[in-house]
Design an enzyme around this catalytic site. Structure first.
Site, short mmCIF file in Angstrom:
data_model
loop_
_atom_site.label_atom_id
_atom_site.label_comp_id
_atom_site.label_asym_id
_atom_site.label_seq_id
_atom_site.Cartn_x
_atom_site.Cartn_y
_atom_site.Cartn_z
N MET A 66 -9.16 8.06 -0.50
CA MET A 66 -10.11 8.53 0.37
C MET A 66 -10.53 9.87 0.23
SD MET A 66 -7.60 7.49 3.69
CE MET A 66 -6.60 6.09 3.61
N GLY A 96 -2.80 4.42 7.84
CA GLY A 96 -1.86 3.57 7.77
C GLY A 96 -1.49 3.50 9.17
N GLY A 97 -0.62 2.30 9.66
CA GLY A 97 -0.05 2.29 10.86
C GLY A 97 -0.92 1.75 11.91
N MET A 102 -11.21 -5.71 5.80
CA MET A 102 -10.48 -4.81 6.51
C MET A 102 -10.06 -5.39 7.71
SD MET A 102 -9.81 -2.20 4.66
CE MET A 102 -8.99 -1.45 5.81
N SER A 115 0.66 -1.21 0.03
CA SER A 115 0.09 0.02 -0.12
C SER A 115 0.87 1.29 -0.13
CB SER A 115 -0.74 -0.01 1.29
OG SER A 115 -1.31 1.32 1.40
N GLY A 157 1.39 -1.82 4.16
CA GLY A 157 1.71 -0.45 4.17
C GLY A 157 2.86 -0.05 5.01
N SER A 158 2.86 0.26 6.16
CA SER A 158 3.88 1.01 6.87
C SER A 158 4.97 -0.14 7.24
CB SER A 158 3.04 1.37 8.39
OG SER A 158 2.34 0.55 8.98
N GLY A 209 -9.14 4.28 7.05
CA GLY A 209 -8.75 5.52 7.03
C GLY A 209 -7.39 6.03 7.24
N ASP A 259 -6.36 -6.10 4.69
CA ASP A 259 -5.81 -5.05 4.68
C ASP A 259 -5.87 -4.09 6.08
OD1 ASP A 259 -4.63 -2.34 4.06
OD2 ASP A 259 -6.39 -1.77 2.71
N GLY A 260 -4.52 -4.09 6.68
CA GLY A 260 -4.48 -3.26 7.94
C GLY A 260 -3.61 -3.95 9.03
N GLY A 261 -2.68 -3.25 9.36
CA GLY A 261 -1.80 -3.90 10.39
C GLY A 261 -1.15 -5.23 9.96
N HIS A 295 -8.18 0.88 -4.10
CA HIS A 295 -9.07 0.66 -2.81
C HIS A 295 -9.82 2.11 -2.57
CE1 HIS A 295 -9.51 0.15 1.83
NE2 HIS A 295 -10.54 0.01 1.22
N MET A 327 -12.31 4.30 -0.81
CA MET A 327 -12.88 4.31 0.61
C MET A 327 -13.55 5.98 0.16
SD MET A 327 -9.71 3.33 2.91
CE MET A 327 -8.40 3.38 1.68
N HIS A 372 -1.07 -1.54 -4.22
CA HIS A 372 -2.41 -1.05 -3.51
C HIS A 372 -2.35 0.33 -3.42
CE1 HIS A 372 -5.89 -2.18 -0.80
NE2 HIS A 372 -5.42 -0.94 -0.07
N ASP A 425 -4.71 3.56 -2.08
CA ASP A 425 -5.82 3.95 -1.42
C ASP A 425 -6.43 5.24 -1.54
OD1 ASP A 425 -5.88 1.89 0.79
OD2 ASP A 425 -3.96 2.34 1.03
C1 DX5 Z 1 -6.08 1.94 5.72
C2 DX5 Z 1 -5.67 1.35 4.20
C3 DX5 Z 1 -4.33 0.51 4.18
C4 DX5 Z 1 -3.17 1.14 4.62
C5 DX5 Z 1 -2.73 -0.06 5.46
O1 DX5 Z 1 -7.41 2.36 5.67
O2 DX5 Z 1 -6.86 0.78 3.26
O3 DX5 Z 1 -4.20 0.13 2.89
O4 DX5 Z 1 -2.33 1.72 3.84
O5 DX5 Z 1 -1.69 0.43 6.09
P1 DX5 Z 1 -0.75 -0.66 7.31
O6 DX5 Z 1 -0.24 -1.70 6.46
O7 DX5 Z 1 0.23 0.38 7.93
O8 DX5 Z 1 -1.93 -1.05 8.23
ZN ZN Z 2 -6.44 -0.17 1.58
#
Ligand code: DX5
Ligand code: ZN
Length: 214
Positions: A35, A142-143, A135, A6, A195-196, A140, A173-175, A64, A66, A31, A33
Site C-alpha cells: 500500500m 484488514g479486519g 475485492m 494475507s 487475513g485477520s 486499505g 479478498d476482504g472479510g 497485491h 494497492m 498474499h 499487501d
Molecule cells: C485489504 C487487503 C487484504 C487484507 C484482508 O485491503 O487487500 O488482503 O489483508 O484482511 P481481512 O481478511 O482481515 O479482511
Molecule cells: Zn490484499
C-alpha cells in the site's frame, strides 16, 4: 477452494516465523499487501521488505499492489521475489502494457477490482491475466466486514471466464472467514485471501482445511 493467507495481519517483527506458520497450515500461496498511502489511505511495505522475506519461504508470493503507479516498481517487485504481480484496474498504470510487462518479466499477471468497479470493466483483460481478484471490502485495511453484494459480481465473472474457456482463477479478498468463504465458493471463486480470520484463529490449519474442503 485454495487459500492465500494475507500477512498484513501478521507480526512483522517475526515475519520469518509467520511465514513458517503459514507454510504449516498447508495454504496454497502467500498474499502480500503493498500500500502506497495514495491509492489507499494506508501504507505497508515495498520491494526491500519483500526481498527480506523471500529467503524464508518457498511458497508462491502473490503480491497485491494497492498503488496509484504500480508500473513504476515492477522490476523491483520481480527481483524481490514476487511470483504473481497483481495490479488494480483503477490504478493510473497503462493496464494492458503493465500486464504484458509482468508476463515478460516471467511473472504471473493478475488484476484486481474494487467494490464499485463492475465485472464488465475487467472483461477486456481476461485473456491477459492468470487471476482476477474481486475485492470484497474497500482496499486499505484488514479486519473489515465482507460485502455480501459482491457475490453477483463473482458469479458474473465466473460465467464469462467459463464462457470463454479460460483458465483464469477468481480470487476474493476482504472479510473472508469460514462462513463467507462458503458463500464465495458457491458464487464461483477459486482462491480465498484470508487475513485477520487466519491470524486471529487459535487453529489456523483447521481454518485452511475447512476452506480447502469447500
Ligand atoms: C485489504 C487487503 C487484504 C487484507 C484482508 O485491503 O487487500 O488482503 O489483508 O484482511 P481481512 O481478511 O482481515 O479482511
Ligand atoms: Zn490484499
Amino acid at each position: 477452494m485454495k487459500v492465500s493467507p494475507s500477512i498484513l495481519s501478521c507480526d512483522f517483527a517475526h515475519a520469518a516465523d509467520e511465514l513458517h506458520m503459514v507454510k504449516n497450515t498447508g495454504a496454497d500461496m502467500v498474499h502480500l499487501d503493498v500500500m502506497d498511502s495514495v491509492f489507499v489511505p494506508n501504507m505497508s511495505f515495498g520491494p526491500p521488505v519483500l526481498a527480506c522475506m523471500r529467503p524464508h519461504s518457498d511458497m508462491c508470493f502473490d503480491v497485491h499492489l494497492m498503488m496509484k503507479y504500480p508500473d513504476r516498481l515492477l522490476d523491483d517487485f520481480a527481483k524481490a521475489g514476487a511470483d504473481i504481480i497483481n495490479i488494480h484496474l483503477e490504478s493510473d498504470a497503462p493496464i494492458a502494457d503493465t500486464l504484458a510487462r509482468i508476463r515478460a518479466l516471467g511473472k504471473k499477471p493478475a488484476i484486481t477490482i474494487k467494490p464499485k468497479t463492475t465485472a464488465e470493466e475487467v472483461f477486456p483483460y481476461l485473456e491477459m491475466v492468470d487471476m482476477v481478484l474481486v475485492m470484497t471490502v474497500e482496499p486499505g485495511f484488514g479486519g473489515q466486514s465482507f460485502m455480501q453484494d459482491m457475490l453477483p459480481k463473482i458469479a458474473q465473472l465466473r460465467a464469462e471466464i467459463d464462457r470463454r474457456g479460460l483458465a483464469v482463477e477468481i480470487q476474493v479478498d476482504g472479510g473472508i472467514n469460514a462462513d463467507t468463504a462458503k458463500l464465495v465458493a458457491e458464487a464461483g471463486a477459486d482462491v480465498a485471501v484470508i487475513g485477520s480470520a487466519l491470524f486471529n484463529s487459535p487453529d489456523p490449519k483447521a481454518l485452511v482445511d475447512q476452506v480447502h474442503a469447500l
